[in-house]
Scaffold this motif. Sequence first.
Motif: not given
Length: 515
Positions: A384-385, A495-500, A411-416, A472-475
């Motif tokens: 989920y990182g 490794v697949c990273l991110g909320e998406a 990913v789509s970072s919270e920090s932009g 959430l950076g991707a569909t």
Amino acid sequence: MNSSDNIKKTLENDSNVYGVVGICGVVGNLIVRMLMDRKLNVLGSDIHEKKDCEYLYTLTGYNIPLYLTAHPESFLNKLDYIIPPPSLNEDSDLYKKIADYKINILPVEDCLKIFKPEKPVLCITGTNGKTTTTTLLKHICRSAGLKPTEHGFRNLQGNIDYIPPLQARLAGDVAVLETGTFGKTGDLKLLVESCEPDCGIVTNINPDHLDQDHDFMDYAKIKGEFIEYFKNKPIIVNSDDPTIFGLVTQENVITFGLDPKKSGGGYKTCWCGRQIKIEETITGSGLYSCECGLTRPEPDYLAMEIDETKGRFKLQTKDFVVNIQMKLVGLHNVYNSIGAIAAAREFFNIPLNNIVDAVESFEGVPGRIEHLFNYNGMDVILDYGHNPAGIETVVTELKKVYSSITVVLTVSSESGESGDNEILSKVLEIGDFIVPASFASRKAAEKQSEYISSGKIILTDMSSIKFKKGTLGATSDQVVEGVKKGLNCDTKALVCLGEAAYKYKEDILKCKELK
């Protein structure tokens, strides 16, 4: 007897009826369960239809009369007290109705003052590791026969707003609460005060959730509000983190850390303003000593002889030395485990053998270095990182286990943009192939033409389509296309990273059928 006690005595009169408005929402749902756990007479209402009440499954076993689609006269006529949602405007029609029916209004804030947790409460905060530490500690408690309170909402982390304090007041033997922050001064202070914890854990403080307009030390001071709350109560801290230990002023502190023999170099700003060098174990933590006198102490709970690739270590305290074999891998999970062990032993007084058995049986948190399947000899892993230090830790630890890895970024970072660039920079240093599947990661990747030309960065077609919703950076289509590209790479793991990636886990699983 103080005023709160007088109110509570009146409220707990068996003949009183309490109406909770907004039971389809998170807060109303929790209020209902809190009151009914205390054997009070409760009715619930909401303007939504049953099909739109997402969380009704949590009320299974609670025999509560429900009034849906409206707040009818038949509901209002029965009430002695009414608890409106915090978001309801006092100028609303419902408030006018409440006044007409002369019903006593009981705000949620008053509920928190009147109804106490009445059980041991422990709060956990930090930039990374909160969820794993919380989940492991609850697993240890269950293994010892203790029932932790649970908010019970599927796919909802629940570490902010009213969820932790209300969860503390649900039925259970103990409350182990993950507590987060929006990054605003005072919000963590209010949250922890509402939870009324007896003990706390701080995992680490890193600049992961910040955009370029916010200062790290200001963010760290917000975490310091948590530490300040426990100035007269026990607190358990990662003493390998100089940012945390520089905030500790109380004597009633229990520390945990790792033997720093396996370490790299890094820097962090000390509270004195100097840049302090750290012999890092993971990002932002390790062995340190500043000219101002801030020095990493010998931890009370020290992990030694660590084999992070196999999840094996020896834990030493002044009272015992014990060998531990986790099902999890990585130094970050050693930190999470010893923090939970310290809390289980020092605060919940759970016998050591129960603790060790529980740690060794713990399967981990879904979406945290979660093995999904093997594809033609390549292990496919989900994490989920979605912030720079968290991703760096995950990829670094996996590279210790696998000789080569492919990284798919959703990913789509919270920090932009600055966070997206930092994430890409970190995975480029460690990974063998990088597949930017999200628009944000592709935008960062397009600045790295030499890696695109060399084939280390593999672009997808759909990542050029702009999409962003929080982190959430991707569909689903973007995630799946990225995974498919990654499966064609010649590495030992993907490794697949991110909320998406986490959100579309089921779609990723279907990729194992590809030929």
